[in-house]
Scaffold this motif. Structure first.
Motif, PDB file in Angstrom:
ATOM      1  N   LEU A 183       0.825  -1.210   0.000  1.00 44.41           N
ATOM      2  CA  LEU A 183       0.000   0.000   0.000  1.00 44.41           C
ATOM      3  C   LEU A 183       0.861   1.262   0.000  1.00 44.41           C
ATOM      4  N   ILE A 184       1.928   1.252   0.774  1.00 37.34           N
ATOM      5  CA  ILE A 184       2.826   2.414   0.798  1.00 37.34           C
ATOM      6  C   ILE A 184       3.435   2.637  -0.583  1.00 37.34           C
ATOM      7  N   PHE A 185       3.844   1.554  -1.215  1.00 38.73           N
ATOM      8  CA  PHE A 185       4.497   1.660  -2.523  1.00 38.73           C
ATOM      9  C   PHE A 185       3.524   2.147  -3.605  1.00 38.73           C
ATOM     10  N   SER A 186       2.252   1.805  -3.438  1.00 42.75           N
ATOM     11  CA  SER A 186       1.277   2.095  -4.496  1.00 42.75           C
ATOM     12  C   SER A 186       0.722   3.509  -4.446  1.00 42.75           C
ATOM     13  N   THR A 187       1.050   4.270  -3.399  1.00 41.40           N
ATOM     14  CA  THR A 187       0.521   5.627  -3.301  1.00 41.40           C
ATOM     15  C   THR A 187       1.643   6.649  -3.260  1.00 41.40           C
ATOM     16  N   THR A 188       1.363   7.815  -3.776  1.00 37.45           N
ATOM     17  CA  THR A 188       2.344   8.915  -3.750  1.00 37.45           C
ATOM     18  C   THR A 188       1.938   9.999  -2.760  1.00 37.45           C
ATOM     19  N   ASP A 189       0.771   9.842  -2.171  1.00 39.43           N
ATOM     20  CA  ASP A 189       0.292  10.833  -1.204  1.00 39.43           C
ATOM     21  C   ASP A 189       1.109  10.732   0.093  1.00 39.43           C
ATOM     22  N   LYS A 190       1.806  11.794   0.446  1.00 32.28           N
ATOM     23  CA  LYS A 190       2.719  11.769   1.583  1.00 32.28           C
ATOM     24  C   LYS A 190       1.997  11.484   2.902  1.00 32.28           C
TER      25      LYS A 190
END
Length: 477
Positions: free
Chosen positions: A66-73
């Motif tokens: 999930l962390i890898f799939s999002t760019t929202d900080k």
């Protein structure tokens, strides 16, 4: 299931045979076998705590993706916090709940206030501090964009639970160990035999050095009120060798077992008692933990690239946290605080990185200078180990007070059990062997290596402590 038992020997022989001879053509089946074997190995102590490993595995595998799939900080940070809360929540509850409750009650009682709280009969899961840090490094490194998450839940689960290093390290990083589960392994006789050699040397450290020293350490520490200064000094020195032989012995055996299965684990000890200052000691002792704290705590705090006051703060934070990581007892905090005090002068004088080269003895003056530095570093380290071994803070101070005040050379400790003068001879031999092989993984290299192996096996058989099957010290952490 201890490495130095017949039960484990049978267990590993079965795993080794099936792994290399029946499943050698299929990496997936090999990983399945390793995962099942790892769960059996861990469940041998208490099968109920397998659920903690499974939950940590599922949570961090999912959060990593999930962390890898999002760019929202904000979302990335929130997901990382979930991983931290789950893993550190388990660790905090099982390891520190009673410590905080009991100290909270005592604090109020000193003010005359009665608090109606009670501690719980909590069993500490074996190795929880080790595999928790291993899984946390995975999600933190993905958050920092240093690695990509794996798509194989099997490989990740096996990485988390890998039985050779599951309960006492080395604490591996995903970027080093995880790819090894994703690639095909081929049997190498040379590689496997090097693993056997490392395992034998680790076994020697455990059953001959650590467990023999333990015989004396236990008696001396539990009866320190009646012991002479010399006895107490030797008790501290014996514990220094006990904890080194015990923990580095486990690490060697873990590295050796992993190598027999086609894996490479990081080196966890590099002859720490030959360190010339305390900073070098910590670069050589429990390397997987010290580098973990360096990368995930010390450097994020600013490390040494900040103001002098913040540098001092960072040093005390890193050593106090390291002490508290080892156990819920004020003795470990005192041990960490004392090591911070040792380290501080080197930091302030900017000498904490001067001894990074190999030890050389190219002149008599250099020999005297180096020997003196090694002696001083070993002495202050042994002094700090008293806090590590003591039952509580009063025990530690009582031990040190008598050691420094009861100035007697009476050697009554030599008559308590098993070996006496012989133990000192064994330790001297051990130091000599390590000194002449300090640039190697183990002593069984170079000329006459078979004679060396035979000699060490003879010492294991004749002097090793097998009857009591002493637990590894770091299993309690």
């Amino acid at each position: 299931m201890l490495f130095n038992t017949f039960t484990f020997f049978v267990f590993f022989v079965i795993v080794f045979f099936v792994y290399w001879f029946l499943l050698k053509k299929n990496r997936i089946y090999q990983n399945i076998l390793l995962l099942i074997a790892s769960y059996i190995f861990y469940g041998w102590w208490d099968w109920r705590f397998l659920s903690l490993i499974v939950i940590s595995t599922i949570v961090d595998f999912a959060i990593g993706k999930l962390i890898f799939s999002t760019t929202d900080k904000k979302r990335r940070k929130a997901l990382l916090m979930v991983s931290l809360l789950v893993n550190l929540g388990f660790l905090g509850f099982f390891k520190y709940y009673n410590f905080f409750i009991e100290n909270w009650i005592q604090a109020w009682e000193t003010l005359g206030v009665s608090i109606n709280l009670s501690s719980l009969n909590i069993i500490l899961p074996v190795g929880i501090s080790f595999y928790t840090f291993q899984t946390l490094s995975y999600t933190i490194d993905i958050y920092r964009k240093k690695i990509k998450p794996t798509n194989s839940v099997l490989s990740f689960a096996t990485f988390v639970a890998f039985f050779p290093q599951l309960v006492a390290g080395p604490i591996e990083r995903a970027q080093h160990l995880l790819p090894q589960f994703l690639s095909k392994r081929k049997f190498s006789y040379k590689h496997a035999m090097s693993g056997v050699h490392i395992f034998i040397w680790g076994l020697f450290k455990k059953v001959v050095i650590a467990d023999t020293c333990a015989t004396y350490v236990n008696v001396i520490f539990e009866n320190y009120e009646t012991m002479s200064s010399l006895s107490l000094v030797l008790g501290a020195v014996y514990f220094a060798f006990q904890i080194y032989g015990d923990f580095s012995g486990y690490s060697d055996m873990a590295i050796g077992l992993a190598r027999m299965l086609g894996f490479d684990l990081m080196q966890n000890f590099r002859y720490p008692y030959f360190a010339r200052d305390i900073a070098e000691f910590w670069r050589r002792w429990h390397i997987s933990l010290t580098t973990w704290f360096r990368d995930y705590l010390y450097i994020p705090l600013g490390g040494s690239r900040t103001t002098k006051m913040l540098q001092i703060r960072n040093v005390f934070i890193i050593f106090l946290v390291s002490g508290f990581w080892h156990g819920a007892n004020w003795t470990f905090i005192a041990w960490g605080f004392l090591n911070a005090l040792y380290f501080l002068p080197l930091l302030l004088l900017k000498k904490n990185r001067i001894n990074r080269d190999d030890i050389t003895m190219n002149s008599f003056k250099n020999w005297i200078n180096t020997t003196f530095k090694i002696f001083i570093t070993f002495s202050i380290t042994s002094l700090a180990w008293v806090f590590f071994r003591a039952n509580d803070i009063q025990h530690a101070f009582g031990y040190l007070k008598r050691m420094l005040s009861e100035l007697s050379l009476n050697i009554q400790f030599l008559s308590i059990e098993r070996y006496a003068i012989e133990l000192i001879g064994i330790l001297v031999l051990f130091v000599v062997i390590e000194w002449f092989h300090k640039k190697s993984e183990h002593p069984f290299v170079g000329k006459y290596y078979m004679a060396k192996i035979t000699f060490v096996l003879f010492l294991i058989i004749t002097l090793g402590v097998f009857s009591s099957h002493e637990d590894f010290i770091y299993f309690q952490f």
